[in-house]
Scaffold this motif. Structure first.
Motif, PDB file in Angstrom:
ATOM      1  N   GLU A 140      19.128 -32.220  -4.790  1.00  0.00           N
ATOM      2  CA  GLU A 140      18.826 -31.844  -6.179  1.00  0.00           C
ATOM      3  C   GLU A 140      19.963 -32.249  -7.110  1.00  0.00           C
ATOM      4  N   GLU A 141      21.209 -32.067  -6.664  1.00  0.00           N
ATOM      5  CA  GLU A 141      22.354 -32.479  -7.483  1.00  0.00           C
ATOM      6  C   GLU A 141      22.375 -33.999  -7.645  1.00  0.00           C
ATOM      7  N   ARG A 142      22.025 -34.709  -6.585  1.00  0.00           N
ATOM      8  CA  ARG A 142      21.973 -36.175  -6.658  1.00  0.00           C
ATOM      9  C   ARG A 142      20.909 -36.608  -7.680  1.00  0.00           C
ATOM     10  N   ALA A 143      19.754 -35.965  -7.646  1.00  0.00           N
ATOM     11  CA  ALA A 143      18.679 -36.300  -8.583  1.00  0.00           C
ATOM     12  C   ALA A 143      19.091 -35.977 -10.019  1.00  0.00           C
ATOM     13  N   LEU A 144      19.744 -34.836 -10.221  1.00  0.00           N
ATOM     14  CA  LEU A 144      20.223 -34.475 -11.559  1.00  0.00           C
ATOM     15  C   LEU A 144      21.236 -35.496 -12.051  1.00  0.00           C
ATOM     16  N   ASP A 145      22.173 -35.847 -11.194  1.00  0.00           N
ATOM     17  CA  ASP A 145      23.186 -36.835 -11.547  1.00  0.00           C
ATOM     18  C   ASP A 145      22.530 -38.163 -11.935  1.00  0.00           C
ATOM     19  N   THR A 146      21.522 -38.556 -11.183  1.00  0.00           N
ATOM     20  CA  THR A 146      20.824 -39.818 -11.460  1.00  0.00           C
ATOM     21  C   THR A 146      20.156 -39.797 -12.830  1.00  0.00           C
ATOM     22  N   THR A 147      19.541 -38.667 -13.191  1.00  0.00           N
ATOM     23  CA  THR A 147      18.880 -38.609 -14.506  1.00  0.00           C
ATOM     24  C   THR A 147      19.888 -38.733 -15.644  1.00  0.00           C
ATOM     25  N   PHE A 148      21.079 -38.210 -15.447  1.00  0.00           N
ATOM     26  CA  PHE A 148      22.108 -38.373 -16.485  1.00  0.00           C
ATOM     27  C   PHE A 148      22.658 -39.794 -16.473  1.00  0.00           C
ATOM     28  N   ARG A 149      22.877 -40.325 -15.269  1.00  0.00           N
ATOM     29  CA  ARG A 149      23.450 -41.656 -15.134  1.00  0.00           C
ATOM     30  C   ARG A 149      22.551 -42.723 -15.766  1.00  0.00           C
ATOM     31  N   ASN A 150      21.238 -42.610 -15.541  1.00  0.00           N
ATOM     32  CA  ASN A 150      20.328 -43.621 -16.085  1.00  0.00           C
ATOM     33  C   ASN A 150      19.712 -43.222 -17.428  1.00  0.00           C
ATOM     34  N   ARG A 151      20.254 -42.129 -18.003  1.00  0.00           N
ATOM     35  CA  ARG A 151      19.863 -41.686 -19.345  1.00  0.00           C
ATOM     36  C   ARG A 151      18.380 -41.318 -19.449  1.00  0.00           C
ATOM     37  N   SER A 152      17.791 -40.828 -18.359  1.00  0.00           N
ATOM     38  CA  SER A 152      16.379 -40.447 -18.382  1.00  0.00           C
ATOM     39  C   SER A 152      16.167 -38.943 -18.474  1.00  0.00           C
ATOM     40  N   VAL A 153      17.225 -38.165 -18.548  1.00  0.00           N
ATOM     41  CA  VAL A 153      17.120 -36.712 -18.578  1.00  0.00           C
ATOM     42  C   VAL A 153      16.453 -36.247 -19.876  1.00  0.00           C
ATOM     43  N   THR A 154      15.594 -35.248 -19.742  1.00  0.00           N
ATOM     44  CA  THR A 154      14.959 -34.615 -20.899  1.00  0.00           C
ATOM     45  C   THR A 154      15.277 -33.123 -20.842  1.00  0.00           C
ATOM     46  N   PRO A 155      15.151 -32.408 -21.943  1.00  0.00           N
ATOM     47  CA  PRO A 155      15.421 -30.965 -21.898  1.00  0.00           C
ATOM     48  C   PRO A 155      14.551 -30.231 -20.866  1.00  0.00           C
ATOM     49  N   ALA A 156      13.277 -30.568 -20.791  1.00  0.00           N
ATOM     50  CA  ALA A 156      12.397 -29.891 -19.830  1.00  0.00           C
ATOM     51  C   ALA A 156      12.798 -30.222 -18.396  1.00  0.00           C
ATOM     52  N   ASP A 157      13.104 -31.485 -18.136  1.00  0.00           N
ATOM     53  CA  ASP A 157      13.535 -31.917 -16.815  1.00  0.00           C
ATOM     54  C   ASP A 157      14.847 -31.237 -16.438  1.00  0.00           C
ATOM     55  N   LEU A 158      15.757 -31.183 -17.369  1.00  0.00           N
ATOM     56  CA  LEU A 158      17.045 -30.541 -17.143  1.00  0.00           C
ATOM     57  C   LEU A 158      16.860 -29.075 -16.756  1.00  0.00           C
ATOM     58  N   SER A 159      16.014 -28.388 -17.498  1.00  0.00           N
ATOM     59  CA  SER A 159      15.765 -26.979 -17.234  1.00  0.00           C
ATOM     60  C   SER A 159      15.166 -26.776 -15.842  1.00  0.00           C
ATOM     61  N   ALA A 160      14.200 -27.592 -15.481  1.00  0.00           N
ATOM     62  CA  ALA A 160      13.565 -27.463 -14.170  1.00  0.00           C
ATOM     63  C   ALA A 160      14.557 -27.761 -13.052  1.00  0.00           C
ATOM     64  N   ARG A 161      15.328 -28.815 -13.209  1.00  0.00           N
ATOM     65  CA  ARG A 161      16.279 -29.197 -12.161  1.00  0.00           C
ATOM     66  C   ARG A 161      17.375 -28.153 -11.969  1.00  0.00           C
ATOM     67  N   THR A 162      17.952 -27.666 -13.058  1.00  0.00           N
ATOM     68  CA  THR A 162      19.024 -26.669 -12.918  1.00  0.00           C
ATOM     69  C   THR A 162      18.474 -25.351 -12.372  1.00  0.00           C
ATOM     70  N   SER A 163      17.247 -25.024 -12.710  1.00  0.00           N
ATOM     71  CA  SER A 163      16.630 -23.812 -12.153  1.00  0.00           C
ATOM     72  C   SER A 163      16.448 -23.944 -10.647  1.00  0.00           C
ATOM     73  N   ARG A 164      16.015 -25.115 -10.181  1.00  0.00           N
ATOM     74  CA  ARG A 164      15.861 -25.334  -8.739  1.00  0.00           C
ATOM     75  C   ARG A 164      17.209 -25.246  -8.026  1.00  0.00           C
ATOM     76  N   ILE A 165      18.224 -25.848  -8.614  1.00  0.00           N
ATOM     77  CA  ILE A 165      19.554 -25.815  -8.003  1.00  0.00           C
ATOM     78  C   ILE A 165      20.072 -24.379  -7.936  1.00  0.00           C
ATOM     79  N   ALA A 166      19.917 -23.640  -9.012  1.00  0.00           N
ATOM     80  CA  ALA A 166      20.383 -22.248  -9.038  1.00  0.00           C
ATOM     81  C   ALA A 166      19.635 -21.402  -8.009  1.00  0.00           C
TER      82      ALA A 166
END
Length: 183
Positions: A104-130
């Motif tokens: 999950e951290e790798r996927a989150l990092d990838t979305t930031f690295r390739n500039r594809s992160v969105t607020p909704a995606d960010l919220s879902a990913r951080t919730s899963r990690i937490a």
């Protein structure tokens, strides 16, 4: 007083020196920038990483240290076998969850690295990690509860003493781990 306030205002308002590197500067070379190699190794090995301190420091023994102290605690062969089984179960569950955190951290990092992160995606990913991190902590804490149930009150007191906690007994008057009452 006025001079001190002006000096403080200038200090706060002045920009940081451009020569001062960020404490994060060396982290940009990490494959997963939010996790060090050591953190990843701990997650993959199912190590406690201090997640069970609420139990450990309140008189609820953990299996890794019980195994280390088995002789001094006078564990029976059956207690030692049960503790070893408990440790293996905990590590298997924590390792599986740790691997999921890393992915999950790798996927989150990838979305930031390739500039594809969105607020909704960010919220879902951080919730899963937490949630996964919470599950790992719960695995470690539940293991301390199960460990205490394997031991008797004298062994729990010996564990606390051997680990250097509060003279060997919990500092409360309620039930001791394992269902025994502390007086």
């Amino acid at each position: 007083m006025r001079r001190t306030l002006m000096a403080l205002a200038l200090l706060v308002a002045s920009p940081a020196s451009a020569d001062t590197p960020s404490p994060y500067a060396g982290m940009t070379d990490r494959p997963i920038r939010a996790l060090s190699a050591e953190q990843q190794a701990d997650l993959l090995a199912g190590r406690g990483m201090g997640l069970a301190l609420a139990a450990e420091l309140n008189g609820w023994p953990g299996p890794a240290h019980v195994i280390e102290l088995a002789g001094a605690m006078q564990l029976t062969p059956a207690q030692l076998a049960a503790t070893q089984h408990l440790m293996a179960e905990m590590q298997a569950a924590a390792r599986a969850l740790g691997a999921r955190v890393i992915e999950e951290e790798r996927a989150l990092d990838t979305t930031f690295r390739n500039r594809s992160v969105t607020p909704a995606d960010l919220s879902a990913r951080t919730s899963r990690i937490a949630a996964l991190q919470g599950e790992i902590r719960a695995v470690h804490l539940r293991t301390h509860l199960a460990q205490a149930a394997i031991l008797n009150a004298e062994q729990i007191a010996a564990y606390s003493r051997l680990r250097g906690y509060a003279g060997g007994t919990p500092r409360h008057g309620g039930p001791m781990p394992g269902g025994h009452r502390h007086h």
